[in-house]
Scaffold this motif. Structure first.
Motif, PDB file in Angstrom:
ATOM      1  N   ASN A  42      35.799  -6.263  12.825  1.00 28.29           N
ATOM      2  CA  ASN A  42      36.569  -5.050  13.063  1.00 28.29           C
ATOM      3  C   ASN A  42      36.019  -4.319  14.281  1.00 28.29           C
ATOM      4  OD1 ASN A  42      34.356  -3.366  12.325  1.00 28.29           O
ATOM      5  ND2 ASN A  42      34.834  -3.790  10.170  1.00 28.29           N
ATOM      6  N   ARG A  43      36.530  -3.130  14.529  1.00 30.63           N
ATOM      7  CA  ARG A  43      36.192  -2.460  15.785  1.00 30.63           C
ATOM      8  C   ARG A  43      35.127  -1.383  15.636  1.00 30.63           C
ATOM      9  NH1 ARG A  43      41.983  -2.454  15.901  1.00 30.63           N
ATOM     10  NH2 ARG A  43      42.087  -0.194  15.792  1.00 30.63           N
ATOM     11  N   THR A  44      34.507  -1.328  14.481  1.00 24.36           N
ATOM     12  CA  THR A  44      33.534  -0.263  14.253  1.00 24.36           C
ATOM     13  C   THR A  44      32.440  -0.225  15.315  1.00 24.36           C
ATOM     14  OG1 THR A  44      33.887  -0.720  11.925  1.00 24.36           O
ATOM     15  CG2 THR A  44      32.124   0.805  12.469  1.00 24.36           C
ATOM     16  N   MET A  45      32.017  -1.393  15.726  1.00 25.33           N
ATOM     17  CA  MET A  45      30.919  -1.465  16.685  1.00 25.33           C
ATOM     18  C   MET A  45      31.254  -0.783  18.008  1.00 25.33           C
ATOM     19  SD  MET A  45      27.832  -2.394  17.035  1.00 25.33           S
ATOM     20  CE  MET A  45      26.640  -2.760  18.325  1.00 25.33           C
ATOM     21  N   LEU A  46      32.529  -0.771  18.358  1.00 28.18           N
ATOM     22  CA  LEU A  46      32.923  -0.076  19.587  1.00 28.18           C
ATOM     23  C   LEU A  46      32.592   1.407  19.471  1.00 28.18           C
ATOM     24  CD1 LEU A  46      36.474  -1.591  20.259  1.00 28.18           C
ATOM     25  CD2 LEU A  46      34.360  -2.133  21.447  1.00 28.18           C
ATOM     26  N   PHE A  47      32.908   1.959  18.306  1.00 28.67           N
ATOM     27  CA  PHE A  47      32.625   3.379  18.079  1.00 28.67           C
ATOM     28  C   PHE A  47      31.126   3.627  18.048  1.00 28.67           C
ATOM     29  CE2 PHE A  47      36.966   3.033  16.635  1.00 28.67           C
ATOM     30  CZ  PHE A  47      37.535   4.247  17.002  1.00 28.67           C
ATOM     31  N   ARG A  48      30.433   2.761  17.323  1.00 27.76           N
ATOM     32  CA  ARG A  48      28.987   2.961  17.205  1.00 27.76           C
ATOM     33  C   ARG A  48      28.299   2.929  18.566  1.00 27.76           C
ATOM     34  NH1 ARG A  48      28.849  -0.323  12.204  1.00 27.76           N
ATOM     35  NH2 ARG A  48      28.353  -2.112  13.486  1.00 27.76           N
ATOM     36  N   THR A  49      28.678   1.937  19.358  1.00 31.17           N
ATOM     37  CA  THR A  49      28.048   1.806  20.672  1.00 31.17           C
ATOM     38  C   THR A  49      28.336   3.036  21.533  1.00 31.17           C
ATOM     39  OG1 THR A  49      28.449  -0.567  20.488  1.00 31.17           O
ATOM     40  CG2 THR A  49      27.804   0.257  22.654  1.00 31.17           C
ATOM     41  N   THR A  50      29.597   3.446  21.515  1.00 33.58           N
ATOM     42  CA  THR A  50      29.989   4.594  22.330  1.00 33.58           C
ATOM     43  C   THR A  50      29.295   5.869  21.867  1.00 33.58           C
ATOM     44  OG1 THR A  50      32.137   3.578  22.736  1.00 33.58           O
ATOM     45  CG2 THR A  50      31.973   5.955  23.086  1.00 33.58           C
ATOM     46  N   LEU A  51      29.261   6.080  20.578  1.00 29.12           N
ATOM     47  CA  LEU A  51      28.617   7.291  20.066  1.00 29.12           C
ATOM     48  C   LEU A  51      27.123   7.281  20.349  1.00 29.12           C
ATOM     49  CD1 LEU A  51      30.594   7.686  16.732  1.00 29.12           C
ATOM     50  CD2 LEU A  51      30.780   9.114  18.767  1.00 29.12           C
ATOM     51  N   ALA A  52      26.537   6.100  20.293  1.00 28.98           N
ATOM     52  CA  ALA A  52      25.110   6.009  20.609  1.00 28.98           C
ATOM     53  C   ALA A  52      24.860   6.413  22.055  1.00 28.98           C
ATOM     54  CB  ALA A  52      24.603   4.594  20.358  1.00 28.98           C
ATOM     55  N   LEU A  53      25.730   5.949  22.937  1.00 32.04           N
ATOM     56  CA  LEU A  53      25.582   6.306  24.354  1.00 32.04           C
ATOM     57  C   LEU A  53      25.742   7.808  24.553  1.00 32.04           C
ATOM     58  CD1 LEU A  53      27.571   3.359  25.963  1.00 32.04           C
ATOM     59  CD2 LEU A  53      25.200   3.921  26.444  1.00 32.04           C
ATOM     60  N   LEU A  54      26.729   8.364  23.882  1.00 37.07           N
ATOM     61  CA  LEU A  54      26.959   9.803  24.027  1.00 37.07           C
ATOM     62  C   LEU A  54      25.808  10.608  23.424  1.00 37.07           C
ATOM     63  CD1 LEU A  54      30.785  10.065  23.271  1.00 37.07           C
ATOM     64  CD2 LEU A  54      29.637  10.076  25.492  1.00 37.07           C
ATOM     65  N   ASP A  55      25.278  10.084  22.361  1.00 33.78           N
ATOM     66  CA  ASP A  55      24.157  10.751  21.717  1.00 33.78           C
ATOM     67  C   ASP A  55      22.951  10.790  22.665  1.00 33.78           C
ATOM     68  OD1 ASP A  55      22.884  12.020  19.638  1.00 33.78           O
ATOM     69  OD2 ASP A  55      22.100  10.151  18.789  1.00 33.78           O
ATOM     70  N   LEU A  56      22.711   9.644  23.277  1.00 31.72           N
ATOM     71  CA  LEU A  56      21.582   9.544  24.204  1.00 31.72           C
ATOM     72  C   LEU A  56      21.733  10.460  25.405  1.00 31.72           C
ATOM     73  CD1 LEU A  56      20.772   5.732  24.516  1.00 31.72           C
ATOM     74  CD2 LEU A  56      19.113   7.564  24.169  1.00 31.72           C
ATOM     75  N   TYR A  57      22.957  10.536  25.891  1.00 28.28           N
ATOM     76  CA  TYR A  57      23.148  11.210  27.176  1.00 28.28           C
ATOM     77  C   TYR A  57      23.838  12.561  27.067  1.00 28.28           C
ATOM     78  CZ  TYR A  57      21.441   7.048  29.316  1.00 28.28           C
ATOM     79  OH  TYR A  57      20.628   6.018  29.683  1.00 28.28           O
ATOM     80  N   GLY A  58      24.147  12.964  25.854  1.00 29.21           N
ATOM     81  CA  GLY A  58      24.773  14.272  25.669  1.00 29.21           C
ATOM     82  C   GLY A  58      24.044  15.377  26.405  1.00 29.21           C
ATOM     83  N   PRO A  59      22.722  15.472  26.249  1.00 33.41           N
ATOM     84  CA  PRO A  59      21.976  16.541  26.916  1.00 33.41           C
ATOM     85  C   PRO A  59      22.161  16.533  28.432  1.00 33.41           C
ATOM     86  CG  PRO A  59      20.607  15.487  25.254  1.00 33.41           C
ATOM     87  CD  PRO A  59      21.862  14.672  25.347  1.00 33.41           C
ATOM     88  N   ALA A  60      22.192  15.340  29.018  1.00 36.09           N
ATOM     89  CA  ALA A  60      22.397  15.276  30.467  1.00 36.09           C
ATOM     90  C   ALA A  60      23.834  15.638  30.817  1.00 36.09           C
ATOM     91  CB  ALA A  60      22.070  13.872  30.979  1.00 36.09           C
ATOM     92  N   LEU A  61      24.741  15.212  29.972  1.00 40.46           N
ATOM     93  CA  LEU A  61      26.154  15.470  30.256  1.00 40.46           C
ATOM     94  C   LEU A  61      26.477  16.959  30.256  1.00 40.46           C
ATOM     95  CD1 LEU A  61      27.939  12.609  28.321  1.00 40.46           C
ATOM     96  CD2 LEU A  61      28.371  13.247  30.698  1.00 40.46           C
ATOM     97  N   VAL A  62      25.864  17.684  29.353  1.00 43.86           N
ATOM     98  CA  VAL A  62      26.219  19.106  29.284  1.00 43.86           C
ATOM     99  C   VAL A  62      25.639  19.903  30.454  1.00 43.86           C
ATOM    100  CG1 VAL A  62      26.567  19.185  26.792  1.00 43.86           C
ATOM    101  CG2 VAL A  62      24.302  19.672  27.723  1.00 43.86           C
ATOM    102  N   THR A  63      24.807  19.250  31.264  1.00 37.75           N
ATOM    103  CA  THR A  63      24.316  19.969  32.446  1.00 37.75           C
ATOM    104  C   THR A  63      25.158  19.693  33.685  1.00 37.75           C
ATOM    105  OG1 THR A  63      22.854  18.193  33.163  1.00 37.75           O
ATOM    106  CG2 THR A  63      21.935  19.788  31.600  1.00 37.75           C
TER     107      THR A  63
END
Lengths: 206, 338
Positions: free
Chosen positions: B298-319
């Motif tokens: 199924n496609r769950t891994m697409l979400f997991r991978t994407t959310l992991a990336l956003l989680d990692l880089y959220g702090p940088a993104l908000v700047t």
């Protein structure tokens, strides 16, 4: 919409699959051409800092997938575009015939406030191919189309050899600025300078 | 180690491939079919068979289709272990076999179907055939259907744009890719050919024989990504809407920031999903993501991978201060992280 100070110019590149949209963008931004581009899936994006008339801008270039069905995906990023670059391959009549569709689709999706005067620029790419011998769309024909759509500036380009690419993007910047709403901090006299878009433009801008 | 476990479980299904007998439970029943290969029997019945199978395979819970399918739905005790092994990365030497087992290539395979699809129209499928075909009697076959296949031109354009420069995609490789995509388009006209499938087909061709690659592609596009690559691309749109909601819920600060910048995360994540990260992540990471997707079905891994990336880089993104920076950073995440 965006109430920020305006330093960004958003440009969308549209056209049939394989006409060279990605190559043009890369030639302009990175001064490179590769025979090994991958098919673009969805959309891609590059930025470039440009100086124009003593002002610095960030050009935001959106490269899109040419296959039609990708249109049904969000094309929300069309909104707020300052200029739309239409690309066809001078060696492919079909890619030229589809220009109308691309233009109309853009106007529908981006819904600019003044669709009749929204700045487009047309690029006829791949003029290098086969020394021009496989060409099927004449310059005359392309220019006639441009004239019929409100004198769209036209350039014949080769992303491969870097022909006219810089010039074309200069014109794109110029036209993108033309779209700038007057109330924002920008000097209206510059608008006048680039405002006359009635030149027949032998592969020239405005 | 893993393969020995699989083999133990799978005593009826031994060693079709010599080096690794990684066929999983659900594949057993089709050993026989597979072994006949492009046999010439069974051809007439493939339609009926196909219907049957697609019903069998219809996922109530799509994660378990291939792995828990046939053995009376019995839970196999090593599933958890297998899962953790898969997440750790399938060893390169086993990848081809494992992927086929995960997607259930053996169970899906209908003998002769692939070749029949290719024969359906006698149009030129190889550059080489072009020359040969003049003398090919099939050419005058009455079956020839003049109906244009509109995806054809697109496939041609994309052949050289699929992993360009990769040694496996020489002339023979490209011909195989063309056949694979053509067969799929004929198999499922509601999808036909959608860009991105060229990469999937190319990827499978690197790991398995052509006909098996076709069945793997069928599994992925017909089932795991059903409705994704059709003309309307509905499921793809749905996934991005869902992702947007999840991002809002999980990363409210980031969502607020992108709102202010007038950027939608999905502008960047859309292509990630559509390409299943091919060309978006470094190659080794792509394979790891595919390991999990094919295993889970199924496609769950697409979400997991994407959310992991956003989680990692959220702090940088908000700047980031403007839309361009935000998008550039977002785009660079995938490529630079793993």
């Amino acid at each position: 919409m965006a109430s920020r100070r305006r330093t960004l110019l958003k440009v969308i590149i549209l056209g049939d699959s394989g006409v060279g949209k990605t190559s043009l963008m890369n030639q302009y931004v990175n001064k490179k051409f590769s025979n090994q581009y991958k098919a673009t899936i969805g959309a891609d994006f590059l930025t470039k800092e440009v100086q124009f008339e003593d002002r610095l801008f960030t050009l935001q270039i959106w490269d899109t997938a040419g296959q039609e069905r990708f249109q049904s995906l969000g094309v929300a990023f069309y909104r707020g575009a300052d200029c739309c670059v239409l690309v066809y391959d001078v060696n492919s009549m079909k890619s030229f015939d589809n220009l109308n569709n691309w233009r109309e689709e853009f106007l529908i999706q981006a819904s600019p406030s003044d669709p009749d005067n929204f700045p487009f620029v047309l690029l006829g790419n791949k003029v290098d191919v086969d020394g021009g011998n496989s060409r099927v769309v004449s310059e005359k024909k392309a220019k006639a189309w441009c004239a019929s759509k409100g004198n769209i500036p036209y350039f014949e380009t080769s992303a491969k050899d870097g022909i006219n690419v810089e010039e074309a993007f200069q014109c794109i910047v110029k036209n993108a600025l033309k779209n700038e709403p007057e109330e924002e901090l920008y000097m209206p006299d510059t608008v006048d300078v680039v405002g006359g878009n009635r030149g027949q433009g032998s592969s020239g801008c405005c | 180690m893993m393969s020995s476990r699989v083999v133990k479980r799978n005593d009826t299904a031994n060693a079709i491939s010599g080096e690794v007998a990684t066929q999983l439970a659900s594949i057993e029943e089709d050993r026989a079919v597979e072994e006949t290969h492009e046999g010439n029997s069974a051809e007439e019945s493939y339609d009926a068979e196909k219907v049957d199978r697609s019903q069998d395979g219809a996922p109530g819970d799509s994660t378990s289709v291939t792995l828990e399918g046939d053995n009376g739905g019995s839970y196999f005790p090593w599933r958890e272990e297998l899962e953790s092994l898969v997440r750790g990365g399938v060893p390169i030497a086993l990848r081809g076999e494992m992927w086929q087992a995960f997607v259930g290539v053996g169970a899906r395979k209908i003998t002769g179907y692939y070749n029949k699809l290719l024969d359906e129209r006698t149009d030129v499928l190889d550059e080489k055939d072009l020359k040969d075909q003049v003398v090919n009697e099939q050419k005058s076959s009455p079956k020839k259907d003049p109906k244009p296949e509109k995806w054809k031109g697109q496939i041609e354009k994309d052949l050289p744009r699929t992993f360009p420069g990769h040694p496996a995609l020489d002339e023979d490789g490209r011909n195989a890719l063309r056949r694979l995509l053509t067969a799929y388009a004929r198999h499922n006209p509601s999808v036909g050919y959608c860009q991105a499938m060229n990469f999937f087909a190319g990827l499978f061709l690197l790991f398995m024989p052509e006909e098996n690659a076709f069945w793997a592609l069928v599994g992925v596009i017909d089932e795991y990504f059903e409705g994704y690559y059709t003309e309307e691309m509905i499921e793809s749109q749905v996934d991005q809407l869902v992702l947007e909601d999840v991002v809002r819920e999980r990363f409210p600060k980031l969502a607020k920031h992108t709102d202010i910048l007038g950027v939608q995360v999905t502008w960047v994540t859309g292509p990630w999903f559509l390409s299943i990260f091919i060309n978006m992540l470094p190659w080794e990471s792509v394979l790891r993501v595919w390991d999990v997707i094919l295993f889970e079905g199924n496609r769950t891994m697409l979400f997991r991978t994407t959310l992991a990336l956003l989680d990692l880089y959220g702090p940088a993104l908000v700047t980031t201060k403007d839309a361009g920076d935000a998008i550039t950073l977002l785009q660079s995440l995938a490529g630079s992280t793993f």
